[in-house]
Motif scaffolding. Sequence first.
Motif, short mmCIF file in Angstrom:
data_model
loop_
_atom_site.label_atom_id
_atom_site.label_comp_id
_atom_site.label_asym_id
_atom_site.label_seq_id
_atom_site.Cartn_x
_atom_site.Cartn_y
_atom_site.Cartn_z
N ASN B 48 -1.14 3.44 34.46
CA ASN B 48 -0.01 3.57 33.54
C ASN B 48 0.75 4.88 33.70
O ASN B 48 1.54 5.25 32.84
CB ASN B 48 -0.50 3.43 32.09
N HIS B 49 0.43 5.59 34.77
CA HIS B 49 1.11 6.86 35.04
C HIS B 49 0.90 7.89 33.94
O HIS B 49 1.71 8.79 33.75
CB HIS B 49 2.62 6.61 35.27
N LEU B 50 -0.20 7.76 33.19
CA LEU B 50 -0.56 8.81 32.24
C LEU B 50 -1.29 9.93 32.97
O LEU B 50 -1.42 11.05 32.48
CB LEU B 50 -1.42 8.26 31.10
N GLU B 51 -1.82 9.58 34.14
CA GLU B 51 -2.35 10.58 35.06
C GLU B 51 -1.70 10.29 36.41
O GLU B 51 -1.39 9.14 36.72
CB GLU B 51 -3.88 10.45 35.25
#
Lengths: 220, 252
Positions: B48-51
Amino acid sequence: MQYLNDPDLLMKLLSQLAGGMLTSLSIFFSTLLFSLPLGLVVALGRMSRRKWVSVPVSFFILIMRGTPLMLQLFTVYFFLPRLVGPIPRLQSTMIAFSLNYAAYFAEIYRGGIMSIDRGQYEAAQVLGFTRSQTFLQIVLPQTVKRVLLPVSNEVITLVKDTSLATAIAVGELFLVAKNATSASGSVEPLFIAGLFYLAMNTVVTFFFHWLTRRFEYYRG
Amino acid sequence: MLEAKHIAKAFGGERVLRDVSLRVDQGQVVAIIGRSGSGKSTLLRCLNHLETVDAGEIRIDGRPMVTTGPGGTPVYAPKAELRALCLKMGFVFQNYNLFPHMTVMRNLCQAQERVLRRPKAEAAERATALLAQVGLSDKAGQYPCQLSGGQQQRVAIARALALDPEILCFDEPTSALDPQLTQEVLGVIRDLAREKRTMIVVTHEMRFAREVADTVVFMQEGVIRAVGTPDEVMGDHRSEELSVFMGLLGDD
């Protein structure tokens, strides 16, 4: 007790002090008008990832918080006119106060913004909010509630700090009282002026109580 | 639908993900299980592109979110494309992360209106329907702090669904809840599974994973140790190593 025993003299003093208080209030409100928003700009500059922004802004805050406000007032009044032409006393006071208070508000805002949980940013991100939307719609509204108490502290201090304008002979409350004391040899005018400051700060205190209650509809 | 290949991620020298590959197809419910620190949440957050990943590729509907560049370093899609791709994914956090200063209704409508540019009436209609679906129609005007943890998590699920994601991701959605509230939330996820919604669920709830997932992914020390149907991974014919781990997790 020369004033308290003489109603006519007392009324005359009170009306003089009231006039001075109006000047104090004009310093107070114009300082808030400029420094509250300017503080946000300074806070954002201080938090910027660009070093050429954050370093000078940090330096500005250091100077503003690290030197006496009265010295800053003298600097604006005596040296700024050499660069930009004459500035009246009252306006000099407003400029110096606005810059000084913006630095304090900036640090309060910064603390408030940094206290917002990282999860709020993450939730905003996965919902597709842009960075500016996240700040304006999610972070800033929550920050307001958290900074209310420290901001109220500064505002109360500001009411009393307006008396520093006496140093460059702005005819505000404290100067009026001091002159009356010098003329009469009685300290009563100064104590009565003290009651005026107390009255103003009572209003400020109640205002912030009311504002705090208005933000009690949520926890966090 | 979603394909992740050779994902690697380290935090300060500690390799949390080492060469992890995962594929999720339309309508599939994937449960990722594993001990704390096995990298399962990090994997979900990378998707989720949180990292950001240190290496590897992720594609959603065939569109690259991150690919491997010339030097072997990962190259992310441009900002606009990245946002569009992330919107195909919904995310439910362990701590709900509702917006505390907004009512339940506003929590559900804000992104619909400001991100998807849905008209207000349409957003409200969608929000109302979703609140009914998670059984919280009467809470629309309340603030998150007035709700129980289970109710907050159900609002968070509705908020994610409001943007019509193609894949819904859950990061240990019941870890902060007591057993009774856990059941409320699992009930909602179970209903979504019945609707054949594509989901990735990182969870400690073994029984739930077994019941709801078509595919179970078992992670350990940053690698996927086993992938298969619940029976293959958690059934009687699993390897001894898996058995030992399942025993530790309190599987029954």
